[in-house]
Design an enzyme around this catalytic site. Structure first.
Site, PDB file in Angstrom:
ATOM      1  NE  ARG A  25     -54.017  33.540 -28.446  1.00 15.48           N
ATOM      2  CZ  ARG A  25     -53.903  34.797 -28.021  1.00 15.48           C
ATOM      3  NH1 ARG A  25     -54.921  35.363 -27.420  1.00 15.48           N
ATOM      4  NH2 ARG A  25     -52.794  35.457 -28.193  1.00 15.48           N
ATOM      5  NE  ARG A  29     -58.565  35.704 -22.394  1.00 19.36           N
ATOM      6  CZ  ARG A  29     -57.992  36.897 -22.525  1.00 19.36           C
ATOM      7  NH1 ARG A  29     -57.722  37.614 -21.470  1.00 19.36           N
ATOM      8  NH2 ARG A  29     -57.718  37.357 -23.720  1.00 19.36           N
ATOM      9  NE  ARG A  38     -54.891  33.215 -17.050  1.00 20.29           N
ATOM     10  CZ  ARG A  38     -54.546  34.133 -16.178  1.00 20.29           C
ATOM     11  NH1 ARG A  38     -54.325  33.822 -14.917  1.00 20.29           N
ATOM     12  NH2 ARG A  38     -54.420  35.398 -16.547  1.00 20.29           N
ATOM     13  CG  ASP A  75     -47.835  34.125 -25.561  1.00 26.71           C
ATOM     14  OD1 ASP A  75     -49.069  34.209 -25.518  1.00 26.71           O
ATOM     15  OD2 ASP A  75     -47.116  35.001 -26.076  1.00 26.71           O
ATOM     16  CE1 TYR A 152     -46.858  42.136 -28.306  1.00 25.46           C
ATOM     17  CE2 TYR A 152     -46.389  40.539 -30.035  1.00 25.46           C
ATOM     18  CZ  TYR A 152     -47.289  41.281 -29.295  1.00 25.46           C
ATOM     19  OH  TYR A 152     -48.644  41.161 -29.552  1.00 25.46           O
TER      20      TYR A 152
HETATM   21  O1  CP3 Z   1     -54.168  29.053 -29.878  1.00 28.60           O
HETATM   22  C1  CP3 Z   1     -54.137  28.501 -28.744  1.00 28.60           C
HETATM   23  O2  CP3 Z   1     -55.158  28.164 -28.134  1.00 28.60           O
HETATM   24  C2  CP3 Z   1     -52.782  28.160 -28.158  1.00 28.60           C
HETATM   25  C3  CP3 Z   1     -52.223  29.084 -27.273  1.00 28.60           C
HETATM   26  C4  CP3 Z   1     -51.717  30.444 -27.743  1.00 28.60           C
HETATM   27  C5  CP3 Z   1     -51.675  31.557 -26.859  1.00 28.60           C
HETATM   28  N1  CP3 Z   1     -51.028  32.577 -27.477  1.00 28.60           N
HETATM   29  C6  CP3 Z   1     -52.207  31.564 -25.487  1.00 28.60           C
HETATM   30  C7  CP3 Z   1     -52.557  32.852 -24.859  1.00 28.60           C
HETATM   31  C8  CP3 Z   1     -51.142  30.865 -28.955  1.00 28.60           C
HETATM   32  C9  CP3 Z   1     -50.987  30.107 -30.261  1.00 28.60           C
HETATM   33  C10 CP3 Z   1     -50.702  32.214 -28.761  1.00 28.60           C
HETATM   34  C11 CP3 Z   1     -49.983  32.983 -29.783  1.00 28.60           C
HETATM   35  C12 CP3 Z   1     -49.765  34.423 -29.583  1.00 28.60           C
HETATM   36  N2  CP3 Z   1     -49.449  35.099 -28.438  1.00 28.60           N
HETATM   37  C13 CP3 Z   1     -49.774  35.376 -30.642  1.00 28.60           C
HETATM   38  C14 CP3 Z   1     -49.986  35.033 -32.087  1.00 28.60           C
HETATM   39  C15 CP3 Z   1     -51.410  34.821 -32.415  1.00 28.60           C
HETATM   40  C16 CP3 Z   1     -52.250  36.061 -32.485  1.00 28.60           C
HETATM   41  O3  CP3 Z   1     -53.165  36.181 -31.661  1.00 28.60           O
HETATM   42  O4  CP3 Z   1     -52.006  36.869 -33.375  1.00 28.60           O
HETATM   43  C17 CP3 Z   1     -49.503  36.641 -30.072  1.00 28.60           C
HETATM   44  C18 CP3 Z   1     -49.436  37.949 -30.814  1.00 28.60           C
HETATM   45  C19 CP3 Z   1     -49.295  36.447 -28.678  1.00 28.60           C
HETATM   46  C20 CP3 Z   1     -48.927  37.466 -27.665  1.00 28.60           C
HETATM   47  C21 CP3 Z   1     -49.991  37.607 -26.647  1.00 28.60           C
HETATM   48  N3  CP3 Z   1     -50.270  36.652 -25.687  1.00 28.60           N
HETATM   49  C22 CP3 Z   1     -50.875  38.696 -26.451  1.00 28.60           C
HETATM   50  C23 CP3 Z   1     -50.912  39.946 -27.296  1.00 28.60           C
HETATM   51  C24 CP3 Z   1     -51.679  38.382 -25.343  1.00 28.60           C
HETATM   52  C25 CP3 Z   1     -52.684  39.263 -24.639  1.00 28.60           C
HETATM   53  C26 CP3 Z   1     -53.915  39.492 -25.392  1.00 28.60           C
HETATM   54  C27 CP3 Z   1     -54.810  38.285 -25.437  1.00 28.60           C
HETATM   55  O5  CP3 Z   1     -55.123  37.857 -26.553  1.00 28.60           O
HETATM   56  O6  CP3 Z   1     -55.207  37.774 -24.393  1.00 28.60           O
HETATM   57  C28 CP3 Z   1     -51.337  37.089 -24.926  1.00 28.60           C
HETATM   58  C29 CP3 Z   1     -51.946  36.322 -23.815  1.00 28.60           C
HETATM   59  C30 CP3 Z   1     -52.460  34.961 -24.091  1.00 28.60           C
HETATM   60  N4  CP3 Z   1     -51.838  34.017 -24.874  1.00 28.60           N
HETATM   61  C31 CP3 Z   1     -53.621  34.378 -23.531  1.00 28.60           C
HETATM   62  C32 CP3 Z   1     -53.701  33.057 -24.011  1.00 28.60           C
HETATM   63  C33 CP3 Z   1     -54.722  32.013 -23.674  1.00 28.60           C
HETATM   64  C34 CP3 Z   1     -54.563  35.059 -22.537  1.00 28.60           C
HETATM   65  C35 CP3 Z   1     -53.911  35.082 -21.194  1.00 28.60           C
HETATM   66  C36 CP3 Z   1     -54.831  34.791 -20.040  1.00 28.60           C
HETATM   67  O7  CP3 Z   1     -55.366  33.664 -19.911  1.00 28.60           O
HETATM   68  O8  CP3 Z   1     -54.973  35.688 -19.236  1.00 28.60           O
END
Ligand code: CP3
Length: 342
Positions: A25, A29, A38, A75, A152
């Site tokens: 991540r 953010r 964003r 994602d 999911y």
């Molecule tokens: O790692 C990175 O910087 C690359 C980008 C990346 C995102 N999601 C961007 C994202 C990666 C590798 C993921 C993987 C992902 N997505 C996982 C596996 C990793 C983990 O955290 O266990 C999962 C379970 C998801 C599903 C997901 N996407 C959730 C549950 C959420 C909401 C909760 C949260 O963490 O914000 C997201 C949203 C998400 N994916 C954001 C980002 C930057 C936030 C969205 C925003 O900017 O509003």
């Protein structure tokens, strides 16, 4: 030729001058620069689907934090969408699916995603990112593990227990395997397309691994991950991160991955003993460590580096960065790793 290939060498078990570091991540953010991009977009999914902007936020942490790899901004849920199950990202709540998988008919309606056509926007973002990185550091591609995606697709949203998804495994095991099969085939196409577009390394995220029993994990999760690894391990190094699944570490020694990701609950010496000397380990600082004072971050990070040793380690956190962490402290963690010498 890559100017910095430390992560790839560490993954292959070759010698490195220092321990490489990146952060799950990292593109997100904690960076005000990310929030600016964003804010220009309608939302998260629009950002993921606009290759120019996805590439821009992918490169940001390389420039700003100095990490040794970029990870493509996307994602894990792009696969369910490409299979015919679209999602929404609800602000402050997370992913939400209008339709979920309940029956055999629902599974029959799903397509097997074809990486090149259905997910061309990710491949375009990878190509643009590679051009912008200009061989400074490798680019990591990724996908969710089949069980994480089933979770999911059946549950319809995030959940503490994923009880609906787990109920599906208990009550409809045949359908669960049907669905896992389709997800696995889609994921193999998708990862091969990412590699063809330029991804130098792949990580498979099994974010809800730890809520299955060892027996369920061996039936519904591991065989599918193992097949994905078989298909891509000769192309690029592969990392498997099964969050909270301490019970599966020994089994991971026997699959075709190069690196095993650890979370902070997993003891480093014990993990090395269980996984053996032939895999690289990745991790595993608690993201909450980065709320500490700098002297604590430094001493705990150095303790972690010594515990892993100079060989076959990629430094990272044990899970993704939390959005309210301070960028300066995140960068400090990266710098401590980069300055440390054995
Ligand atoms: O790692 C990175 O910087 C690359 C980008 C990346 C995102 N999601 C961007 C994202 C990666 C590798 C993921 C993987 C992902 N997505 C996982 C596996 C990793 C983990 O955290 O266990 C999962 C379970 C998801 C599903 C997901 N996407 C959730 C549950 C959420 C909401 C909760 C949260 O963490 O914000 C997201 C949203 C998400 N994916 C954001 C980002 C930057 C936030 C969205 C925003 O900017 O509003």
């Amino acid at each position: 030729m890559l100017q910095n290939d430390l992560i790839l060498r560490a993954a292959r078990g070759e010698k490195t001058e220092r321990t490489p570091v990146w952060l799950m991540r990292q593109a997100g953010r904690v960076l005000p620069e990310y929030r600016e991009v964003r804010a220009k977009m309608g939302g998260f999914i629009e950002l993921v689907k606009t290759p120019e902007f996805a590439a821009e936020v992918t490169v940001q942490p390389v420039d700003i934090l100095g990490v040794d790899a970029a990870i493509i901004f996307s994602d894990i849920l792009v696969i369910p969408e490409a299979m015919g199950l679209p999602y929404k990202m609800v602000e402050a709540r997370g992913p939400w699916f209008e339709h979920t998988i309940k029956s055999e008919a629902d599974i029959n309606k799903l397509r097997i995603a074809n990486g090149v056509d259905d997910l061309s926007y990710v491949c375009d973002a990878i190509r643009l990112t590679k051009a912008a990185l200009a061989d400074r550091v490798p680019l990591i591609g990724f996908a969710g593990a089949p069980w994480a995606l089933l979770a999911y697709m059946v549950e319809g949203s995030g959940s503490k227990t994923f009880a609906r998804a787990k109920k599906f495994l208990y009550t409809e095991p045949r359908l669960a395997h049907m669905l896992l099969e389709k997800i696995t085939q889609s994921t193999i196409h998708y990862l091969k397309a990412q590699i063809a577009a330029g991804a130098d390394m792949i990580q498979i995220f099994d974010s809800w691994a730890g809520i299955l029993s060892p027996q369920q994990y061996r039936e519904f999760a591991l065989p599918y991950i193992s097949r994905i690894c078989d298909e891509i391990h000769s192309l690029v190094p592969v990392t498997v991160f099964a969050k909270d699944a301490f019970f599966i570490r020994k089994d991971l020694a026997n699959i075709n991955c190069h690196t095993v990701g650890l979370d902070w609950t997993m003891d480093i010496a014990e993990s090395r003993a269980l996984i053996g000397a032939d895999k690289t380990l990745q991790g595993n600082a608690d993201p909450c460590l980065l709320y500490s004072d700098l002297d604590v971050i430094k001493s705990e990070t150095e303790k972690m580096l010594r515990a892993f040793g100079s060989h076959r380690h990629i430094a990272n956190l044990g899970h993704g960065l939390y959005p309210d962490l301070e960028k300066e402290k995140v960068k400090f963690f990266v710098d401590v790793v980069k300055e440390f010498r054995f």
